[in-house]
Write a protein that holds these residues in place. Structure first.
Motif, PDB file in Angstrom:
ATOM      1  N   UNK A 181       0.823  -1.201   0.000  1.00  0.00           N
ATOM      2  CA  UNK A 181       0.000   0.000   0.000  1.00  0.00           C
ATOM      3  C   UNK A 181       0.861   1.256   0.000  1.00  0.00           C
ATOM      4  N   UNK A 182       1.908   1.269   0.798  1.00  0.00           N
ATOM      5  CA  UNK A 182       2.791   2.433   0.865  1.00  0.00           C
ATOM      6  C   UNK A 182       3.501   2.625  -0.465  1.00  0.00           C
ATOM      7  N   UNK A 183       3.892   1.531  -1.087  1.00  0.00           N
ATOM      8  CA  UNK A 183       4.587   1.620  -2.371  1.00  0.00           C
ATOM      9  C   UNK A 183       3.744   2.343  -3.412  1.00  0.00           C
ATOM     10  N   UNK A 184       2.449   2.154  -3.356  1.00  0.00           N
ATOM     11  CA  UNK A 184       1.543   2.776  -4.324  1.00  0.00           C
ATOM     12  C   UNK A 184       0.854   4.026  -3.770  1.00  0.00           C
ATOM     13  N   UNK A 185       1.163   4.389  -2.531  1.00  0.00           N
ATOM     14  CA  UNK A 185       0.486   5.512  -1.888  1.00  0.00           C
ATOM     15  C   UNK A 185       0.802   6.829  -2.592  1.00  0.00           C
ATOM     16  N   UNK A 204      11.110   5.571   4.812  1.00  0.00           N
ATOM     17  CA  UNK A 204      10.876   4.910   6.099  1.00  0.00           C
ATOM     18  C   UNK A 204      10.552   3.431   5.918  1.00  0.00           C
ATOM     19  N   UNK A 205       9.830   3.103   4.867  1.00  0.00           N
ATOM     20  CA  UNK A 205       9.481   1.710   4.585  1.00  0.00           C
ATOM     21  C   UNK A 205      10.531   1.018   3.706  1.00  0.00           C
ATOM     22  N   UNK A 206      11.680   1.651   3.558  1.00  0.00           N
ATOM     23  CA  UNK A 206      12.828   1.114   2.826  1.00  0.00           C
ATOM     24  C   UNK A 206      12.504   0.769   1.369  1.00  0.00           C
ATOM     25  N   UNK A 207      11.681   1.597   0.766  1.00  0.00           N
ATOM     26  CA  UNK A 207      11.385   1.441  -0.651  1.00  0.00           C
ATOM     27  C   UNK A 207      12.359   2.251  -1.504  1.00  0.00           C
ATOM     28  N   UNK A 208      13.118   3.121  -0.852  1.00  0.00           N
ATOM     29  CA  UNK A 208      14.161   3.915  -1.493  1.00  0.00           C
ATOM     30  C   UNK A 208      15.277   4.117  -0.470  1.00  0.00           C
ATOM     31  N   UNK A 209      16.446   4.444  -0.938  1.00  0.00           N
ATOM     32  CA  UNK A 209      17.572   4.582  -0.013  1.00  0.00           C
ATOM     33  C   UNK A 209      17.868   6.028   0.386  1.00  0.00           C
TER      34      UNK A 209
END
Length: 163
Positions: free
Chosen positions: A4-8, A118-123
């Protein structure tokens, strides 16, 4: 929730309906976007109280404008970590520096970038600020705090479903 966060993505100011939404429509519209963040939700009675207390202006002909909806998005998210009195202060500071649509769009971008980090989807967190002001730093701090609350709640929920 990582999916969900990835697509938020929050709607940008120009994407918010400005035809005027009734209270129930406003609640559904806002909650449709906020559902990806977990427990963050707004109700009709909350909106009515925000109007009564002057946090947002009264609807015209019982309809909420894009500006009011943008404020409600910010309030719904920020109230997790900031008192309503301090949210009002942030609104006052923002008025001195940026137009509402610019400030709202900046908030959306910062929130999305911070959540992805924060959700480690990017550095890294992209620096989208064009100025370095106390208001900008306070907003970023609030967004970081919100992102951490959302992350913590997500992780605790994952642990409880594994038990």
């Amino acid at each position: 929730m990582v999916v969900s966060i990835e697509k938020f993505r929050l709607p940008r100011f120009r994407e918010i309906p400005d035809v005027g939404l009734y209270l129930d429509q406003t609640v559904k519209y806002i909650n449709r976007f906020l559902s990806a963040l977990g427990a963050v939700e707004i109700t009709g009675s909350m909106i009515s109280n925000y109007v009564k207390k002057g946090y947002i202006s009264s609807p015209i002909h019982k309809q909420y404008s894009a500006e009011q909806i943008a404020r409600l998005f910010f309030i719904s998210i920020a109230k997790q970590v900031i008192s309503m009195e301090n949210i009002t202060r942030l609104f006052e500071m923002q008025k001195e520096t940026y137009e509402n649509h610019v400030a709202y769009d900046y908030f959306c971008t910062e929130l999305e970038n911070t959540l992805a980090f924060t959700f480690e989807l990017t550095d890294h967190i992209e620096d989208t600020a064009t100025t370095d002001t106390p208001a900008q730093r306070m907003l970023r701090s609030a967004i970081v705090a919100v992102a951490h609350v959302i992350f913590l709640n997500d992780q605790l929920e994952r642990i409880s479903t594994q038990e």
